[in-house]
Motif scaffolding. Structure first.
Motif, PDB file in Angstrom:
ATOM      1  N   GLY A 192      20.231  42.919  37.465  1.00 29.42           N
ATOM      2  CA  GLY A 192      19.573  42.681  36.118  1.00 29.42           C
ATOM      3  C   GLY A 192      19.450  43.823  35.338  1.00 29.42           C
ATOM      4  N   SER A 193      19.548  44.762  36.051  1.00 28.59           N
ATOM      5  CA  SER A 193      19.293  46.172  35.007  1.00 28.59           C
ATOM      6  C   SER A 193      20.745  47.040  35.024  1.00 28.59           C
ATOM      7  CB  SER A 193      18.340  47.260  35.766  1.00 28.59           C
ATOM      8  OG  SER A 193      18.335  48.418  35.322  1.00 28.59           O
ATOM      9  N   LEU A 194      20.814  47.835  33.739  1.00 32.03           N
ATOM     10  CA  LEU A 194      22.103  48.730  33.393  1.00 32.03           C
ATOM     11  C   LEU A 194      21.705  50.057  33.904  1.00 32.03           C
ATOM     12  CD1 LEU A 194      23.145  47.610  30.075  1.00 32.03           C
ATOM     13  CD2 LEU A 194      24.025  46.700  32.271  1.00 32.03           C
ATOM     14  N   TYR A 195      20.654  50.179  34.866  1.00 33.06           N
ATOM     15  CA  TYR A 195      20.086  51.770  35.262  1.00 33.06           C
ATOM     16  C   TYR A 195      21.343  52.049  36.368  1.00 33.06           C
ATOM     17  CZ  TYR A 195      17.536  55.528  37.160  1.00 33.06           C
ATOM     18  OH  TYR A 195      17.107  56.742  37.299  1.00 33.06           O
ATOM     19  N   PRO A 196      21.873  53.305  36.025  1.00 29.41           N
ATOM     20  CA  PRO A 196      23.107  54.062  36.630  1.00 29.41           C
ATOM     21  C   PRO A 196      22.775  53.996  38.052  1.00 29.41           C
ATOM     22  CG  PRO A 196      22.423  55.217  34.841  1.00 29.41           C
ATOM     23  CD  PRO A 196      21.247  54.353  35.198  1.00 29.41           C
ATOM     24  N   ASN A 216      32.210  52.343  33.123  1.00 32.35           N
ATOM     25  CA  ASN A 216      33.590  52.781  33.939  1.00 32.35           C
ATOM     26  C   ASN A 216      34.194  51.532  34.374  1.00 32.35           C
ATOM     27  OD1 ASN A 216      31.165  52.177  35.662  1.00 32.35           O
ATOM     28  ND2 ASN A 216      32.398  52.450  37.203  1.00 32.35           N
ATOM     29  N   GLN A 217      33.882  50.294  34.298  1.00 31.98           N
ATOM     30  CA  GLN A 217      34.442  48.998  34.609  1.00 31.98           C
ATOM     31  C   GLN A 217      35.436  48.592  33.731  1.00 31.98           C
ATOM     32  OE1 GLN A 217      33.751  44.727  37.127  1.00 31.98           O
ATOM     33  NE2 GLN A 217      32.004  45.841  36.016  1.00 31.98           N
ATOM     34  N   GLN A 218      34.967  48.250  32.470  1.00 31.84           N
ATOM     35  CA  GLN A 218      35.857  47.732  31.426  1.00 31.84           C
ATOM     36  C   GLN A 218      35.169  48.048  30.197  1.00 31.84           C
ATOM     37  OE1 GLN A 218      35.588  45.003  29.245  1.00 31.84           O
ATOM     38  NE2 GLN A 218      33.655  44.383  29.732  1.00 31.84           N
ATOM     39  N   ASN A 219      36.054  48.313  28.976  1.00 35.96           N
ATOM     40  CA  ASN A 219      35.493  48.467  27.607  1.00 35.96           C
ATOM     41  C   ASN A 219      36.128  47.638  26.640  1.00 35.96           C
ATOM     42  OD1 ASN A 219      33.349  50.907  27.366  1.00 35.96           O
ATOM     43  ND2 ASN A 219      34.947  51.566  29.222  1.00 35.96           N
ATOM     44  N   SER A 220      36.459  46.626  26.936  1.00 32.08           N
ATOM     45  CA  SER A 220      37.044  45.558  25.906  1.00 32.08           C
ATOM     46  C   SER A 220      36.152  45.163  25.131  1.00 32.08           C
ATOM     47  CB  SER A 220      37.623  44.642  26.675  1.00 32.08           C
ATOM     48  OG  SER A 220      38.228  43.518  25.734  1.00 32.08           O
ATOM     49  N   PRO A 221      36.302  45.168  23.699  1.00 31.84           N
ATOM     50  CA  PRO A 221      35.354  44.611  22.674  1.00 31.84           C
ATOM     51  C   PRO A 221      35.197  43.004  22.630  1.00 31.84           C
ATOM     52  CG  PRO A 221      37.386  45.364  21.577  1.00 31.84           C
ATOM     53  CD  PRO A 221      37.380  45.734  23.016  1.00 31.84           C
ATOM     54  N   SER A 222      36.490  42.404  23.096  1.00 28.93           N
ATOM     55  CA  SER A 222      36.471  40.971  23.068  1.00 28.93           C
ATOM     56  C   SER A 222      36.406  40.292  24.325  1.00 28.93           C
ATOM     57  CB  SER A 222      37.953  40.720  22.508  1.00 28.93           C
ATOM     58  OG  SER A 222      38.945  41.045  23.431  1.00 28.93           O
ATOM     59  N   ALA A 223      36.049  38.964  24.229  1.00 30.10           N
ATOM     60  CA  ALA A 223      35.566  38.264  25.512  1.00 30.10           C
ATOM     61  C   ALA A 223      36.900  37.557  25.958  1.00 30.10           C
ATOM     62  CB  ALA A 223      34.567  37.225  24.926  1.00 30.10           C
ATOM     63  N   GLY A 224      38.053  38.082  25.964  1.00 31.87           N
ATOM     64  CA  GLY A 224      39.183  37.365  26.491  1.00 31.87           C
ATOM     65  C   GLY A 224      39.496  37.892  28.029  1.00 31.87           C
ATOM     66  N   ASP A 225      40.424  37.295  28.551  1.00 35.91           N
ATOM     67  CA  ASP A 225      41.152  37.891  29.898  1.00 35.91           C
ATOM     68  C   ASP A 225      41.405  39.418  30.116  1.00 35.91           C
ATOM     69  OD1 ASP A 225      40.747  35.397  30.866  1.00 35.91           O
ATOM     70  OD2 ASP A 225      42.663  34.691  30.622  1.00 35.91           O
ATOM     71  N   LEU A 226      40.995  40.034  30.902  1.00 39.44           N
ATOM     72  CA  LEU A 226      41.028  41.477  31.124  1.00 39.44           C
ATOM     73  C   LEU A 226      42.569  41.862  32.042  1.00 39.44           C
ATOM     74  CD1 LEU A 226      37.611  42.360  32.228  1.00 39.44           C
ATOM     75  CD2 LEU A 226      38.815  42.804  29.933  1.00 39.44           C
ATOM     76  N   GLY A 227      43.047  40.710  32.391  1.00 38.84           N
ATOM     77  CA  GLY A 227      44.372  40.971  33.216  1.00 38.84           C
ATOM     78  C   GLY A 227      44.534  39.656  33.861  1.00 38.84           C
ATOM     79  N   LYS A 228      45.814  39.913  34.751  1.00 45.57           N
ATOM     80  CA  LYS A 228      46.296  38.633  35.597  1.00 45.57           C
ATOM     81  C   LYS A 228      45.530  38.734  36.976  1.00 45.57           C
ATOM     82  CE  LYS A 228      50.943  38.221  34.397  1.00 45.57           C
ATOM     83  NZ  LYS A 228      52.356  37.983  34.820  1.00 45.57           N
ATOM     84  N   THR A 229      45.059  39.777  37.350  1.00 46.50           N
ATOM     85  CA  THR A 229      44.033  39.895  38.682  1.00 46.50           C
ATOM     86  C   THR A 229      42.825  40.530  38.367  1.00 46.50           C
ATOM     87  OG1 THR A 229      45.260  41.970  39.287  1.00 46.50           O
ATOM     88  CG2 THR A 229      46.421  40.104  39.839  1.00 46.50           C
ATOM     89  N   PHE A 230      42.617  41.256  37.496  1.00 48.15           N
ATOM     90  CA  PHE A 230      41.253  41.855  37.500  1.00 48.15           C
ATOM     91  C   PHE A 230      40.219  41.022  36.841  1.00 48.15           C
ATOM     92  CE2 PHE A 230      38.000  44.376  35.170  1.00 48.15           C
ATOM     93  CZ  PHE A 230      37.770  45.300  35.939  1.00 48.15           C
ATOM     94  N   SER A 231      39.028  41.091  37.873  1.00 51.66           N
ATOM     95  CA  SER A 231      38.113  40.433  37.491  1.00 51.66           C
ATOM     96  C   SER A 231      36.661  41.289  37.479  1.00 51.66           C
ATOM     97  CB  SER A 231      37.611  39.127  38.364  1.00 51.66           C
ATOM     98  OG  SER A 231      37.603  39.755  39.578  1.00 51.66           O
ATOM     99  N   GLU A 232      35.854  41.268  36.359  1.00 51.38           N
ATOM    100  CA  GLU A 232      34.570  41.898  36.368  1.00 51.38           C
ATOM    101  C   GLU A 232      33.537  41.446  37.033  1.00 51.38           C
ATOM    102  OE1 GLU A 232      31.801  43.510  32.278  1.00 51.38           O
ATOM    103  OE2 GLU A 232      33.271  41.856  31.997  1.00 51.38           O
ATOM    104  N   LYS A 233      32.811  42.481  37.641  1.00 48.86           N
ATOM    105  CA  LYS A 233      31.986  42.165  38.600  1.00 48.86           C
ATOM    106  C   LYS A 233      30.417  42.698  37.913  1.00 48.86           C
ATOM    107  CE  LYS A 233      34.486  42.159  42.807  1.00 48.86           C
ATOM    108  NZ  LYS A 233      34.526  42.699  44.252  1.00 48.86           N
ATOM    109  N   SER A 234      29.314  41.755  38.249  1.00 45.01           N
ATOM    110  CA  SER A 234      28.077  42.048  37.735  1.00 45.01           C
ATOM    111  C   SER A 234      27.478  43.110  38.155  1.00 45.01           C
ATOM    112  CB  SER A 234      27.117  40.934  37.682  1.00 45.01           C
ATOM    113  OG  SER A 234      26.836  40.387  39.025  1.00 45.01           O
ATOM    114  N   ASP A 235      27.640  43.808  39.725  1.00 43.27           N
ATOM    115  CA  ASP A 235      26.925  44.630  40.290  1.00 43.27           C
ATOM    116  C   ASP A 235      27.623  46.085  40.209  1.00 43.27           C
ATOM    117  OD1 ASP A 235      29.351  43.991  41.719  1.00 43.27           O
ATOM    118  OD2 ASP A 235      28.224  44.083  43.603  1.00 43.27           O
TER     119      ASP A 235
END
Length: 296
Positions: A205-209, A127-146
């Motif tokens: 460390g887990s992908l558990y929902p 639900n956070q992002q679904n980009s297949p590449s490793a590039g930037d997702l936008g000017k202000t958007f940053s992915e979070k690990s939690d």
């Protein structure tokens, strides 16, 4: 129930039928999205129709863009959002389904069409992002690990944001009362609506929902029917000995719970009204600033 006989000839005939040609879906890779006057640029904002073009994407056909992380937006193709009432714009790098539909000029030219995108392709089921590449997702958007998806139970309808917020239209599921706080009391199918802003993921460390936990969430609203919600009030040491009210975590009838670090009720023009069939319970230190009105 009547079952049709002699299906063998029908199957044989259908196997000899010339198959319809497979229509390959149109897929684009996004390199820019109009969201503000300067995102991506003022020139592109104006070119896309100004505020009437918000949501417009700049894309390249995926077959040609698989290994391209950045592109000249002035050389990209454009597509408009297909749905007007659902502002769910893609991030840079995400893939979208494209369709051809009538353009605004089709009112005078019935062959006039343009590209629209219907939604983001759910490559990672994330639900956070679904980009297949490793590039930037936008000017202000940053992915979070939690950030995690919400755990879904049969029949639930869940709407999630990209940043740990969402709404669950769910129900009591007694089979999973060990992991669902609201399913420990009541009957299967009893409705519940939960709005949360700020789920807490304890195991990054887990992908558990994620699953809602009212005492951990940053802010939440619960609309219940028969459920017991294990809310721990910040102060419950003094209860009215006359009315002996039930605490929220023991209440099994419909209730609305608003829970956060601070709750503000503000009336801009008229009164704030609180009505109760029995009592209004306030358990805290009270500071009242009031004006005394004398009625003749």
């Amino acid at each position: 129930m009547r079952i049709r006989e002699n299906l063998g000839s029908l199957v044989a005939a259908s196997s000899r039928t010339t198959p319809s040609p497979v229509i390959k879906p149109q897929i684009g890779k996004v390199y820019g999205v109009i969201t503000t006057e300067n995102t991506p640029t003022k020139d592109l904002f104006d070119k896309s129709g100004g505020w009437g073009g918000v949501g417009t994407i700049f894309y390249l056909d995926y077959d040609q863009a698989k290994d391209i992380d950045t592109a000249d937006l002035t050389k990209c193709k454009i597509a408009k959002p297909f749905h007007a009432s659902n502002q769910n714009y893609p991030l840079i790098g995400e893939l979208v389904h494209l369709i051809d539909s009538p353009a605004p000029t089709s009112q005078t030219n019935n062959t006039s069409i343009q590209k629209y995108y219907t939604g983001t392709i759910n490559i990672w089921n994330n639900n956070q992002q679904n980009s297949p590449s490793a590039g930037d997702l936008g000017k202000t958007f940053s992915e979070k690990s939690d950030i995690r998806n919400l755990l879904s139970f049969e029949g639930d309808r869940i709407y999630q944001g990209r940043k740990g917020n969402g709404i669950r239209f769910g129900s009591t599921v007694t089979k999973y009362s060990d992991i669902s706080e609201w399913s420990k009391f009541g009957n299967n199918g009893d409705p519940i609506t939960i709005l949360v802003n700020g789920y807490v993921t304890t195991n990054t460390g887990s992908l558990y929902p994620n699953i809602e936990e009212i005492n951990k969430e940053l802010s939440s609203i619960y609309l219940t029917s028969t459920q017991k919600i294990p809310l721990l009030p910040s102060k419950n040491d003094i209860l009215n000995p006359i009315t002996q009210p039930l605490l929220p975590n023991n209440y099994i009838f419909p209730q609305v719970i608003i829970n956060s670090d601070r709750v503000t009720l503000n009336s801009k023009k008229d009164e704030v009204m609180i009505f109760a069939k029995t009592n209004v319970e306030i358990n805290t230190l009270i500071n009242l600033n009031y004006y005394l009105t004398v009625i003749d």
